[in-house]
Design an enzyme around this catalytic site. Structure first.
Site, PDB file in Angstrom:
ATOM      1  N   HIS A  63       0.829  -1.203   0.000  1.00 63.37           N
ATOM      2  CA  HIS A  63       0.000   0.000   0.000  1.00 63.37           C
ATOM      3  C   HIS A  63       0.870   1.262   0.000  1.00 63.37           C
ATOM      4  O   HIS A  63       0.633   2.204  -0.771  1.00 63.37           O
ATOM      5  CB  HIS A  63      -0.926   0.006   1.226  1.00 63.37           C
ATOM      6  CG  HIS A  63      -1.723  -1.245   1.371  1.00 63.37           C
ATOM      7  ND1 HIS A  63      -2.679  -1.627   0.465  1.00 63.37           N
ATOM      8  CD2 HIS A  63      -1.702  -2.223   2.321  1.00 63.37           C
ATOM      9  CE1 HIS A  63      -3.232  -2.776   0.851  1.00 63.37           C
ATOM     10  NE2 HIS A  63      -2.644  -3.156   1.976  1.00 63.37           N
ATOM     11  N   ARG A 119      10.756  16.644  18.023  1.00 66.49           N
ATOM     12  CA  ARG A 119      11.525  15.463  18.423  1.00 66.49           C
ATOM     13  C   ARG A 119      11.730  14.491  17.268  1.00 66.49           C
ATOM     14  O   ARG A 119      12.777  13.862  17.157  1.00 66.49           O
ATOM     15  CB  ARG A 119      10.827  14.734  19.581  1.00 66.49           C
ATOM     16  CG  ARG A 119      10.954  15.400  20.923  1.00 66.49           C
ATOM     17  CD  ARG A 119      10.552  14.432  22.022  1.00 66.49           C
ATOM     18  NE  ARG A 119       9.193  13.941  21.833  1.00 66.49           N
ATOM     19  CZ  ARG A 119       8.114  14.495  22.355  1.00 66.49           C
ATOM     20  NH1 ARG A 119       8.225  15.579  23.098  1.00 66.49           N
ATOM     21  NH2 ARG A 119       6.908  13.974  22.148  1.00 66.49           N
ATOM     22  N   ASN A 138      13.885  15.704  12.911  1.00 67.48           N
ATOM     23  CA  ASN A 138      15.305  15.516  12.618  1.00 67.48           C
ATOM     24  C   ASN A 138      15.954  14.894  13.843  1.00 67.48           C
ATOM     25  O   ASN A 138      16.431  15.593  14.741  1.00 67.48           O
ATOM     26  CB  ASN A 138      15.955  16.857  12.270  1.00 67.48           C
ATOM     27  CG  ASN A 138      17.371  16.710  11.745  1.00 67.48           C
ATOM     28  OD1 ASN A 138      18.010  15.676  11.920  1.00 67.48           O
ATOM     29  ND2 ASN A 138      17.874  17.740  11.094  1.00 67.48           N
ATOM     30  N   HIS A 174      18.392  16.521  16.772  1.00 71.87           N
ATOM     31  CA  HIS A 174      17.729  16.502  18.076  1.00 71.87           C
ATOM     32  C   HIS A 174      18.528  15.698  19.094  1.00 71.87           C
ATOM     33  O   HIS A 174      18.609  16.078  20.270  1.00 71.87           O
ATOM     34  CB  HIS A 174      16.320  15.920  17.929  1.00 71.87           C
ATOM     35  CG  HIS A 174      15.572  15.850  19.220  1.00 71.87           C
ATOM     36  ND1 HIS A 174      15.561  14.727  20.005  1.00 71.87           N
ATOM     37  CD2 HIS A 174      14.827  16.778  19.884  1.00 71.87           C
ATOM     38  CE1 HIS A 174      14.837  14.948  21.092  1.00 71.87           C
ATOM     39  NE2 HIS A 174      14.381  16.182  21.040  1.00 71.87           N
ATOM     40  N   TYR A 217      20.782  19.966  26.166  1.00 70.56           N
ATOM     41  CA  TYR A 217      19.656  19.822  27.094  1.00 70.56           C
ATOM     42  C   TYR A 217      20.084  19.157  28.400  1.00 70.56           C
ATOM     43  O   TYR A 217      19.769  19.649  29.493  1.00 70.56           O
ATOM     44  CB  TYR A 217      18.550  19.014  26.428  1.00 70.56           C
ATOM     45  CG  TYR A 217      17.328  18.817  27.294  1.00 70.56           C
ATOM     46  CD1 TYR A 217      16.311  19.762  27.319  1.00 70.56           C
ATOM     47  CD2 TYR A 217      17.192  17.673  28.096  1.00 70.56           C
ATOM     48  CE1 TYR A 217      15.188  19.582  28.115  1.00 70.56           C
ATOM     49  CE2 TYR A 217      16.084  17.491  28.890  1.00 70.56           C
ATOM     50  CZ  TYR A 217      15.085  18.447  28.901  1.00 70.56           C
ATOM     51  OH  TYR A 217      13.984  18.264  29.702  1.00 70.56           O
ATOM     52  N   LYS A 243      12.874  21.453  33.317  1.00 66.03           N
ATOM     53  CA  LYS A 243      12.748  21.042  31.929  1.00 66.03           C
ATOM     54  C   LYS A 243      12.381  22.210  31.034  1.00 66.03           C
ATOM     55  O   LYS A 243      12.810  22.277  29.885  1.00 66.03           O
ATOM     56  CB  LYS A 243      11.694  19.937  31.812  1.00 66.03           C
ATOM     57  CG  LYS A 243      12.045  18.663  32.554  1.00 66.03           C
ATOM     58  CD  LYS A 243      10.909  17.670  32.537  1.00 66.03           C
ATOM     59  CE  LYS A 243      10.589  17.191  31.149  1.00 66.03           C
ATOM     60  NZ  LYS A 243       9.539  16.146  31.143  1.00 66.03           N
ATOM     61  N   SER A 259      18.935  26.530  18.670  1.00 65.84           N
ATOM     62  CA  SER A 259      18.589  26.004  17.351  1.00 65.84           C
ATOM     63  C   SER A 259      18.087  27.104  16.431  1.00 65.84           C
ATOM     64  O   SER A 259      18.460  27.160  15.252  1.00 65.84           O
ATOM     65  CB  SER A 259      17.528  24.909  17.505  1.00 65.84           C
ATOM     66  OG  SER A 259      17.198  24.350  16.255  1.00 65.84           O
ATOM     67  N   HIS A 315      19.894  28.285  12.860  1.00 68.44           N
ATOM     68  CA  HIS A 315      19.151  28.314  11.598  1.00 68.44           C
ATOM     69  C   HIS A 315      19.201  29.701  10.963  1.00 68.44           C
ATOM     70  O   HIS A 315      19.424  29.838   9.751  1.00 68.44           O
ATOM     71  CB  HIS A 315      17.691  27.907  11.832  1.00 68.44           C
ATOM     72  CG  HIS A 315      17.481  26.436  11.950  1.00 68.44           C
ATOM     73  ND1 HIS A 315      17.788  25.723  13.089  1.00 68.44           N
ATOM     74  CD2 HIS A 315      16.996  25.517  11.067  1.00 68.44           C
ATOM     75  CE1 HIS A 315      17.487  24.447  12.911  1.00 68.44           C
ATOM     76  NE2 HIS A 315      17.019  24.293  11.685  1.00 68.44           N
TER      77      HIS A 315
END
Length: 565
Positions: free
Chosen positions: A149, A436, A439, A443, A451, A463, A474, A478
């Site tokens: 499919h 998440r 990429n 990540h 992190y 967090k 990030s 970019h």
């Protein structure tokens, strides 16, 4: 009698007030109960829907998507897929791994007589974060395309691509009288590529020099283990030199884009490759510096005289492996599937030509005369909406080009086993899941080396603070790549990614799955169309409009606005 009436009257008023207060409290409690029941019913309905959907997906995977639910029982790798290993962890990226230090810590530090915990567990109140694991597995699309499919849908997209390319070729021949095939875009976009190749070679010399510099730091630190203050001074000095070298490395690559006046494609190649090498170097140093500081296990009761250092071969393989997480060893495949590798390479070439066609037939056609032609609001709206679908094609093909075709091609040549470069981001209903799963390669690096460290050492278990730090870093990277590649300051990417995207992360966390997924795709389609259109407008406006700089505001106000105002 009158006195009794006078005494009972305040009592009646008091009772009436108490009754009214009690009635008010009862009303509030009833309202609270109604809200509680309604929220509970809503949550219960959502949970039941999730369970039913998971059951339907499991049944579908058991019958159709066998690669997702079953592991290879004989441990042998077939010609079409890898051995997936444990079926419970095939599509999971991280798991809890208990880190136990040796009973005798032989750290180079004189204070290593007492066992120390790893930095991540030094604060007992903080939750232990899971670790990255590498196992042999195929990419999601590779496994999905084993199903008839999904393979049919894949063929449909192939035919759509071919028809689009035929449309462009026939238009060039019958309207313009010659075949173009997007070669003009390739010639202009890949100018001065030999300069990029030369800089790339020099950058790899620097990256290899870092390996020997790291070995020198570790060996000298080991020799100074009996002199605590001198050892600390040596480590701090090397840390300052390392940070300075990384900053200079990034600054030089950005400066060369401006000095050589590289076109967009060549500049993107240089900036992205420089960013990749910076992330590789930091991953190597961050992972091995902790091992040098903590020390190595005793073997057969004998202490090791020198700190553990990985070999040059491990480092060189990591530089070219399609991952940003350093390990001494990775799961490897038994052989290279050349038909699979050639198919992925041909996909890269095909999508490159598709990008050239989209640039010539859509981006350039809509905005090449921006700033010279008269333009009103209805015409601008038509241009923006005309770029939505081509921008979505750029977005989807960019994902397929880099994260599937190119990374699978390099993985096959290097026999790199773990092909989880992305997850099923297209099914996400929140921006948390999208970021998440979109990429996984980048990540993972942000999670492991930004992190976790920020979560453990800076925000001490927060967090939210750690996540916002990751988003800001990030977004800035970019924007830095796009800004220097286009040679202009126009922070639309930073605003859409670092502000709008972060806001949507918190707003969509409780969105229903169906509505959340619909809104996610709507925002991706419209956002990418707006992003590419705005950058194209600003780029051509700076070329077409002769604007004078009379004050500091002229550097801030976009040229796309100043051309018509």
């Amino acid at each position: 009698m009158a006195a009794e009436i006078q005494r009972t009257k305040p009592q009646a008023v008091k009772n009436e007030l108490e009754d009214s207060e009690l009635h008010f409290v009862c009303e509030k409690l009833q309202k609270f109960q109604v809200n509680m029941v309604r929220d509970f019913e809503r949550q219960l309905s959502s949970m039941i829907e999730d369970v039913l959907q998971d059951m339907r997906q499991r049944e579908l995977r058991l019958h159709e998507f066998r690669n997702f639910a079953q592991s290879s029982s004989n441990g042998k790798r077939s010609s079409s897929s890898l051995n997936f290993g444990n079926n419970n962890s095939t599509w999971h990226n991280r798991q809890q791994i208990s880190k136990k230090l040796p009973p005798h810590d032989i750290s180079d530090s004189p204070k290593a007589a007492t066992p120390k915990k790893v930095s991540e567990t030094s604060a007992p109140a903080q939750r232990r974060l899971p670790d990255k694991v590498f196992i042999a597995r195929e990419s999601y699309l590779t496994a999905l395309l084993q199903v008839d499919h999904m393979r049919t849908i894949y063929h449909i997209f192939y035919i759509i691509l071919v028809m689009f390319l035929l449309n462009v070729v026939l238009h060039d021949y019958f309207v313009e009288g010659h075949f173009n095939l997007g070669l003009g875009t390739f010639r202009s976009g890949l100018q001065r590529l030999h300069w990029v190749l030369g800089v790339w070679l020099l950058e790899h010399v620097f990256v290899l020099a870092l390996y020997y510099a790291f070995r020198g730091w570790a060996l000298v630190r080991h020799r100074l283990k009996k002199q605590n203050s001198l050892q600390r001074f040596w480590s701090h000095s090397c840390l300052i030199m390392y940070i300075s070298s990384q900053l200079v490395f990034g600054y030089v690559s950005c400066t060369l884009c401006l000095k050589f006046r590289l076109p967009f494609v060549s500049a993107c190649v240089l900036l992205l490759e420089s960013t990749r090498l910076l992330m590789k170097m930091h991953a190597f140093v961050r992972y091995n510096a902790e091992r040098v500081i903590v020390g190595k296990l005793k073997t057969d009761g004998k202490s090791v005289g020198r700190p553990f250092l990985p070999s040059l071969g491990c480092y060189v393989y990591f530089l070219f492996a399609p991952t940003l997480i350093y390990r001494d060893n990775y799961p490897r495949t038994s052989h290279i599937r050349w038909p699979f590798a050639i198919s992925r390479l041909l996909e890269v070439v095909a999508i490159a030509f598709l990008y050239a066609f989209i640039h010539e037939r859509h981006i350039s056609e809509h905005f090449a005369d921006y700033g010279r032609e008269p333009l009103n609001t209805p015409q601008l709206i038509v241009k923006l909406f005309g770029m939505i679908l081509p921008s979505m094609v750029i977005f989807l093909c960019g994902f397929y080009l880099i994260l599937h075709s190119w990374l699978n091609f390099t993985s096959e040549l290097l026999r790199f086993g773990d092909r989880m470069f992305y997850k099923d981001w297209w099914t996400s209903h929140t921006y948390d899941a999208y970021y998440r799963n979109w990429n996984v390669v980048v990540h993972d690096w942000l999670y492991e080396y930004v992190y976790r460290d920020v979560y453990t050492h800076v925000f001490k278990g927060s967090k939210v603070g750690a996540s916002l730090t990751v988003f800001m870093i990030s977004a800035m990277v970019h924007e830095q790549v796009l800004g220097f590649a286009l040679r202009m300051f126009f922070p639309v990417m930073f605003v859409l990614f670092g502000v709008v995207g972060v806001t949507l992360v918190f707003l969509m966390r409780r969105a229903p799955k169906i509505l959340g997924n619909i809104f996610l795709w709507f925002s991706l389609i419209s956002g990418n169309g707006m992003l590419i259109s705005l950058y194209a407008m600003e780029y051509y406006a700076r070329q077409n409009c002769e604007l004078k700089i009379e004050g500091w505001t002229d550097y801030v106000i976009p040229a796309a606005w100043r051309c018509y105002h």
